[in-house]
Design a protein around this motif. Sequence first.
Motif, short mmCIF file in Angstrom:
data_model
loop_
_atom_site.label_atom_id
_atom_site.label_comp_id
_atom_site.label_asym_id
_atom_site.label_seq_id
_atom_site.Cartn_x
_atom_site.Cartn_y
_atom_site.Cartn_z
N GLU A 481 0.40 -1.60 -0.06
CA GLU A 481 -0.07 0.15 0.02
C GLU A 481 0.87 1.37 -0.37
OE1 GLU A 481 -2.69 0.08 3.26
OE2 GLU A 481 -0.83 -0.30 4.99
N LEU A 482 1.67 1.68 0.61
CA LEU A 482 3.00 2.55 1.15
C LEU A 482 3.29 2.86 -0.62
CD1 LEU A 482 3.83 4.80 2.48
CD2 LEU A 482 5.58 3.13 3.03
N VAL A 483 4.18 1.60 -0.87
CA VAL A 483 4.11 1.71 -3.28
C VAL A 483 3.26 2.01 -3.71
CG1 VAL A 483 4.99 0.82 -4.85
CG2 VAL A 483 6.61 -0.14 -2.20
N ALA A 484 2.39 1.54 -3.42
CA ALA A 484 0.91 2.11 -4.51
C ALA A 484 0.54 4.30 -4.17
CB ALA A 484 0.08 1.27 -3.58
N ALA A 485 1.01 4.27 -3.01
CA ALA A 485 0.51 5.42 -2.66
C ALA A 485 1.75 6.35 -3.34
CB ALA A 485 0.54 5.51 -1.28
N MET A 486 3.07 6.03 -3.07
CA MET A 486 4.12 6.55 -3.51
C MET A 486 4.30 6.57 -4.96
SD MET A 486 7.46 6.00 -1.02
CE MET A 486 7.30 4.24 -1.55
N GLU A 487 3.76 5.55 -5.64
CA GLU A 487 3.52 5.90 -6.99
C GLU A 487 2.47 6.18 -8.31
OE1 GLU A 487 6.46 4.46 -8.57
OE2 GLU A 487 7.36 3.31 -7.56
N GLY A 488 1.42 6.40 -6.98
CA GLY A 488 0.05 7.53 -7.62
C GLY A 488 -0.95 6.57 -8.25
N VAL A 489 -1.03 5.41 -7.69
CA VAL A 489 -1.87 4.46 -7.97
C VAL A 489 -2.95 4.48 -6.31
CG1 VAL A 489 -0.62 3.69 -10.00
CG2 VAL A 489 -0.08 2.54 -7.78
N GLY A 490 -2.13 4.83 -5.03
CA GLY A 490 -3.30 4.35 -4.31
C GLY A 490 -3.56 5.92 -3.37
N GLU A 491 -4.17 6.58 -3.22
CA GLU A 491 -3.64 7.53 -2.59
C GLU A 491 -5.38 7.51 -1.06
OE1 GLU A 491 -4.73 11.42 -4.54
OE2 GLU A 491 -3.44 10.93 -5.74
N GLY A 492 -5.11 7.54 -0.01
CA GLY A 492 -5.56 7.74 0.89
C GLY A 492 -4.86 7.31 2.42
N GLU A 493 -5.84 7.24 3.10
CA GLU A 493 -5.33 7.37 4.66
C GLU A 493 -5.46 5.48 4.78
OE1 GLU A 493 -5.73 10.24 7.93
OE2 GLU A 493 -6.64 8.70 8.25
N SER A 494 -4.28 5.52 5.76
CA SER A 494 -4.77 3.80 6.58
C SER A 494 -5.83 3.74 7.69
CB SER A 494 -3.76 3.12 6.84
OG SER A 494 -2.91 3.59 7.70
#
Length: 503
Positions: A481-494
């Motif tokens: 989930e962290l890599v997804a957020a850093m790569e721009g394909v998973g935004e939001g808050e855990s």
Amino acid sequence: MHAEGVRKRFGPTLALDGVDLAVRPGESHALVGRNGAGKSTLVSVLTGLHRPDAGSVRFDGEPAPPYGDTAAWQSKVACVYQKSMAVPELTVAENLFLNRFGERFIRWPRLRSRARALLAEYGVEVDPGARAKELSVEQRQFVEIAKALSFGARLIILDEPTAQLDARGIQRLFDKLRDLQAHGVAFLYISHHLQEVYELCSTVTVLRDARRVLTAPVAGLVKADLVAAMTGEEASAVADREPRRTGGADVEPLLDVRGLALEGEFEPVDFRVRPGEVLGLAGAAAGGSTALGETLVGMRTPTAGAIRVRGRAIRAGSVPHALETGIGYIPEDRHRQGLVTGRSVAENATLTVADQLGPWGTVLPSRTRQFAASMIRSLDIKTRGPDQPVSGLSGGNQQKVVVARALARRPHVLVALRPTAGVDVRSKEALLSVVRRVADEGRAAVIVSDELDDLRVCDRLLVLFHGRVVGEYGAGWTDRELVAAMEGVGEGESPAAGQKEGA
């Protein structure tokens, strides 16, 4: 282009382990992977900069040119790097035909005419007489692509081409690439932004730990599966990260950032770091995290907002004032920003405390060595002694000297930009334990990095992408989930973030 079984070793490090890669004419093929996966080494092999230890590279079914035959390689493949290779003071025309003017005496009108025709052939609207330094990032990229094609290359490697482009610039770049693809030009597209892979590319290859772990059509490839291939972690795998006890919301923050912004780098951001806490600013360097870290320590002047340490405002863009106010700084590049290589370990470790090493502004060598010796013991720096030139240390021990200098004034807040870059595993663990210890002693730390190992010591993470905060994570985040957020394909808050007041 077809690469098969490519292996490359640098001393004890296996950089490529039997990698296969095929790029068809007119294809846009993505090459992705975390830092250290082997992407840069593979590009060096594909462009003739490195000779592989094993394996082969072929272009149009023919063996790659001999190693060292630069002209022959240029006729097959070219790489447009994130950092422009154009000579800034030369004109566009001069850059296009540098080292191949073709005549003893240069006829400038003719040179500009040739350049104008070449640019028009590939639809690049740039004045041939303009100096390279006057061009936008987007224009320089188009010029370098046109130059590569003029050599005859039909495979262009693009290394993070959108890192410095805005949304409209990215769209114009993609339109140009699609137009060239229609004419048979192939692209190997390297990017940390996975959303761009889905927008532009038809095939993606993933490298992890020097090996190819996936090659698949982009259409139909679930984003979570792509991230899992990059990290080696399944979607259900949750890291064992227990939250540490830090000051609650009623505890005065050591670092208070309000509305901080830097035009063109990052949008307004707010966060607080309390005693005992390590905050991670996660994201690619070009995504705004590095600029934010450098703004915190006074290396950049913000266009808006304020920074306070223990309630005291830091003068914008002033490194000395940030130091005086209580910020310690571990720079990203220890060679350019962290060390005076011609000086000793002692001199480097005490640069920030020279005013404490003798009376009336003098610096006593004995006191310098004594101060440095205590830092050497505290950080376990492997050296012959305080007087050894810092250039004679290993990379990990050089970085420890940089850390020693940052800690010399016992800062309230330690800001570390990619603190473990280029060091071995044991040195990495030692350096991160030092950062953790700063917080455990009741102070605070900020780690700016996209390396997952760096971020594991953090109590809380803010993820930046394209200059804005796209997610906050507390304990319990997964690599996926962290890599997804850093790569721009998973935004939001855990769900584990929980401490919204701190951000």
